[in-house]
Design an enzyme around this catalytic site. Structure first.
Site, mmCIF file in Angstrom:
data_model
loop_
_atom_site.group_PDB
_atom_site.id
_atom_site.type_symbol
_atom_site.label_atom_id
_atom_site.label_comp_id
_atom_site.label_asym_id
_atom_site.label_seq_id
_atom_site.Cartn_x
_atom_site.Cartn_y
_atom_site.Cartn_z
ATOM 1 N N LYS A 38 0.821 -1.213 0.000
ATOM 2 C CA LYS A 38 0.000 0.000 0.000
ATOM 3 C C LYS A 38 0.848 1.253 0.000
ATOM 4 C CE LYS A 38 -4.407 -1.543 1.784
ATOM 5 N NZ LYS A 38 -5.470 -1.371 2.769
ATOM 6 N N LYS A 95 -4.057 -10.497 -7.143
ATOM 7 C CA LYS A 95 -5.226 -10.702 -6.300
ATOM 8 C C LYS A 95 -6.410 -9.873 -6.803
ATOM 9 C CE LYS A 95 -5.305 -8.687 -2.276
ATOM 10 N NZ LYS A 95 -5.078 -8.202 -0.912
ATOM 11 N N LYS A 131 -10.302 -4.568 -4.296
ATOM 12 C CA LYS A 131 -11.215 -3.433 -4.380
ATOM 13 C C LYS A 131 -10.555 -2.253 -5.051
ATOM 14 C CE LYS A 131 -13.435 -4.316 0.098
ATOM 15 N NZ LYS A 131 -13.329 -3.936 1.513
HETATM 16 P P1 AMP Z 1 -10.698 -6.156 2.729
HETATM 17 O O1 AMP Z 1 -11.297 -6.037 1.384
HETATM 18 O O2 AMP Z 1 -9.239 -5.861 2.719
HETATM 19 O O3 AMP Z 1 -11.448 -5.422 3.803
HETATM 20 O O4 AMP Z 1 -10.788 -7.688 3.082
HETATM 21 C C1 AMP Z 1 -11.884 -8.302 3.729
HETATM 22 C C2 AMP Z 1 -11.697 -9.807 3.761
HETATM 23 O O5 AMP Z 1 -11.725 -10.352 2.442
HETATM 24 C C3 AMP Z 1 -10.372 -10.268 4.383
HETATM 25 O O6 AMP Z 1 -10.599 -11.420 5.173
HETATM 26 C C4 AMP Z 1 -9.527 -10.612 3.182
HETATM 27 O O7 AMP Z 1 -8.557 -11.589 3.466
HETATM 28 C C5 AMP Z 1 -10.573 -11.150 2.209
HETATM 29 N N1 AMP Z 1 -10.143 -10.968 0.812
HETATM 30 C C6 AMP Z 1 -9.896 -9.780 0.185
HETATM 31 N N2 AMP Z 1 -9.529 -9.978 -1.100
HETATM 32 C C7 AMP Z 1 -9.546 -11.330 -1.294
HETATM 33 C C8 AMP Z 1 -9.273 -12.184 -2.427
HETATM 34 N N3 AMP Z 1 -8.925 -11.678 -3.608
HETATM 35 N N4 AMP Z 1 -9.393 -13.513 -2.250
HETATM 36 C C9 AMP Z 1 -9.762 -14.039 -1.062
HETATM 37 N N5 AMP Z 1 -10.036 -13.295 0.034
HETATM 38 C C10 AMP Z 1 -9.929 -11.962 -0.072
#
Ligand code: AMP
Ligand code: TRP
Length: 337
Positions: free
Chosen positions: A115, A198, A201
């Site tokens: 980041k 990956k 968002k």
């Molecule tokens: P965040 O979007 O960073 O708030 O992530 C929320 C949850 O989604 C966390 O548990 C991440 O590990 C999971 N996560 C985010 N992106 C992925 C992805 N591409 N594949 C699997 N899990 C994800």
């Protein structure tokens, strides 16, 4: 008492990676472990480590809560709350834990490196300290299990480390050493445009991800245009090696249909992507559309979501207050006699 804690940031839209890597597992856990306590936080204090639109943050928080509920988290069984509603306690514990966190360990956090990029000198302290706030979230409730996607494993490991340091320093088995729970095949859902990145968002191209709010046509279009390679689908799971895009699409299919990758490979062995992709779209729409519809309904009546979040915050605070009180006693702070 076994206690599950996890959270997501109210930034942008949730995507299929969030659902398959985390949210779907939370729902499975809720349904399988009725004797556990379940706490699902909307981590809005983490979200502000990058600037957020003031006029949208509260709405995004409600939307994430709506997504939790639409996916199957039951507010009667689980506590759903915004982190900032118990922000005083989260931030306070974070400070105590920060005094026990080595900078060398924070320097190893890959999410910070990603980041902050090349401009680490200009990154905010909040972004750097992000994993300490996450440790505080988990330990404030003395959680035993933390279901997350693969990318958050390192942060849960840091939490375990900090919990051990605390226990050691005060010579008490005070904090549970929380277990990361990384379930299923789709622990790391990849971008539709590049199977080595990956699904995220923040990726620029919306074509790289399937958002939980995408309609059926958008989903079909994104899958149709998803990157693939020229070969037909393999006969065995091993045949997916070195074919990241094919592996990703098969993994998504398996996770959504509740089958193993081997079963999916067997079903589509030797078939062309042109035959597989419409099936994948159909399955994705079948799974996502009801969730999207429920989310929309919930967002129409924000009073109901607000009631759930307020009651969740009260329940969360009731659990956290005595734990933080004990932490302060262990540290040895002055206390009103
Ligand atoms: P965040 O979007 O960073 O708030 O992530 C929320 C949850 O989604 C966390 O548990 C991440 O590990 C999971 N996560 C985010 N992106 C992925 C992805 N591409 N594949 C699997 N899990 C994800
Ligand atoms: N850092 C997590 C993410 O980006 C979100 C998060 C914050 C979290 N606090 C947490 C996850 C506590 C699990 C437990 O996905």
């Amino acid at each position: 008492m076994k206690r599950i804690f996890s959270g997501m940031q109210p930034t942008h839209q949730l995507h299929l990676g969030n659902y398959l890597g985390a949210l779907k597992n939370w729902v499975d856990l809720q349904n399988k472990t009725a004797n556990f306590e379940h706490i699902y936080c909307v981590v809005d204090m983490h979200a502000i480590t990058v600037p957020q639109d003031t006029t949208l943050l509260a709405k995004a928080t409600r939307e994430i809560a709506a997504a939790y509920i639409a996916a199957g988290i039951d507010p009667k069984k689980a506590i759903i709350f915004p982190q900032s509603a118990v922000g005083d306690l989260h931030a306070e514990l974070m400070w105590y834990l920060a005094t026990m966190t080595q900078i060398g360990k924070l320097n190893r956090m890959t999410q910070f490196k990603d980041k902050a990029g090349k401009n680490a000198e200009k990154a905010g302290l909040g972004l750097y300290a992000y994993p300490v706030l996450m440790a505080a979230d988990i330990l404030l409730y003395n959680a035993t299990h933390v279901p997350v996607g693969e990318d958050q494993k390192q942060h849960v490991e840091l939490t375990r480390d900090v919990a051990s340091t605390f226990n050691h320093r005060f010579d008490r088995e005070f904090f549970n050493i929380p277990e990361p729970v990384i379930m299923g095949d789709a622990t790391r859902v990849m971008s539709l445009r590049d199977g080595t990145q990956k699904m995220s968002k923040s990726a620029e191209s919306d074509m790289s991800r399937i958002n939980l709010t995408d309609d059926a046509d958008t989903i079909a279009d994104k899958i149709k245009r998803a990157k693939t390679d020229p070969n037909p689908l393999p006969e065995t799971v091993e045949g997916l090696e070195g074919r990241p895009e094919a592996a990703n699409l098969i993994t998504i299919y398996a996770a959504l249909s509740g089958q193993t990758k081997a079963q999916v490979v067997a079903e589509f062995a030797g078939k062309q992507f042109s035959e597989f992709k419409p099936k994948l779209s159909e399955l994705t729409v079948t799974k996502i559309a009801p969730m999207t519809a429920t989310m929309r309904d919930l967002m129409k009546d924000t009073a109901e979501i607000d009631r759930i979040l307020a009651s969740g915050a009260d329940r969360a605070r009731a659990i956290a207050t005595p734990i933080l009180g004990e932490v302060k006693d262990l540290i040895g702070f002055w206390k009103k006699p």
